[in-house]
Design a protein around this motif. Sequence first.
Motif, short mmCIF file in Angstrom:
data_model
loop_
_atom_site.label_atom_id
_atom_site.label_comp_id
_atom_site.label_asym_id
_atom_site.label_seq_id
_atom_site.Cartn_x
_atom_site.Cartn_y
_atom_site.Cartn_z
N ALA A 3 -6.08 21.58 -8.19
CA ALA A 3 -5.10 22.54 -8.65
C ALA A 3 -4.78 22.11 -10.09
N CYS A 4 -5.11 21.04 -11.01
CA CYS A 4 -5.21 20.81 -11.72
C CYS A 4 -6.20 21.51 -12.48
N GLU A 5 -7.85 21.73 -12.53
CA GLU A 5 -8.47 22.05 -12.93
C GLU A 5 -8.43 23.88 -13.67
N ALA A 6 -7.57 23.93 -12.14
CA ALA A 6 -7.19 25.76 -11.96
C ALA A 6 -6.03 25.88 -13.43
N ILE A 7 -4.81 25.23 -13.53
CA ILE A 7 -4.10 25.31 -14.47
C ILE A 7 -4.55 25.33 -15.65
N LEU A 8 -5.84 24.79 -15.85
CA LEU A 8 -6.60 24.03 -17.48
C LEU A 8 -6.81 25.73 -17.31
N CYS A 9 -7.50 26.31 -16.54
CA CYS A 9 -9.22 26.89 -16.06
C CYS A 9 -9.04 28.06 -16.67
N LEU A 10 -7.26 29.05 -15.99
CA LEU A 10 -6.68 30.32 -15.62
C LEU A 10 -5.75 30.24 -17.75
N SER A 11 -6.11 29.19 -17.74
CA SER A 11 -5.36 29.23 -19.06
C SER A 11 -6.08 29.25 -20.54
N THR A 12 -7.29 29.01 -20.46
CA THR A 12 -7.80 29.58 -21.67
C THR A 12 -8.53 30.20 -21.73
N GLY A 13 -9.51 30.65 -22.49
CA GLY A 13 -10.15 31.70 -22.93
C GLY A 13 -11.34 31.56 -22.57
N THR A 14 -12.07 30.24 -23.41
CA THR A 14 -13.05 29.59 -23.18
C THR A 14 -13.62 28.39 -23.09
N ARG A 15 -13.38 29.30 -21.31
CA ARG A 15 -13.44 28.60 -19.83
C ARG A 15 -14.71 28.44 -19.50
N PRO A 16 -15.29 26.97 -19.46
CA PRO A 16 -16.70 26.37 -19.26
C PRO A 16 -16.70 26.66 -17.34
#
Length: 206
Positions: free
Chosen positions: A35-48
């Motif tokens: 869940a924490c990673e999803a918040i970060l990943c959905l919100s960035t354009g530079t997704r690892p």
Amino acid sequence: MKKILVSSLLASSFSLLMANATFAADELTGDTKLACEAILCLSTGTRPSECAPSIARYFGISFKYWSDTIAARRNFLNLCPTGDQNQALNILKNEVLSNMQTDCTASYLNTRIEQKTFEMKGLKSEIPQGARQIYCEDENYEHKFNKVLNRNPQCKWTEVRSRVNPNLPRYCQALMEHEYTDKKLTYNCDDEFKLESEFKKDCWVE
């Protein structure tokens, strides 16, 4: 301790968030970590590439009714222990991210093809390849009592033209406008409908 750590990370600049995204691996496990990673990943354009599991988990939450899907995705995101003090973060989780029908990526947006049919008039020589419902005047017609062969008569036809939808879905627009995201999507085509031979399919870029 976990609430303080997660809240401070998510409230800082997004470049710092992504640089420290590995906090979840050290502090959290299971769906809480995802869940924490999803918040970060959905919100960035530079997704690892490490974002793939959390993104798949998030969009794998699906129910028959969209309202149930929203509620379940919101509950999933709220597994991340961010606390309730940060109003902007709460809006990101509970209103912006939870309402995303699809991932807001250029690759997805470029699949949103629109088509429109145009009625055209002109000479037979102007009819493009792929035209439909072609009707031309009789090539043999009378002119001053003489038969005249007109090899390039006036015609009518229809053309189906396409474009990539130039309008962002509302949920993608909301994501780009939120203060905790660095998501940028740009439309690099004009918004005209084009024939297949002129149609560009990679209009959205990140």
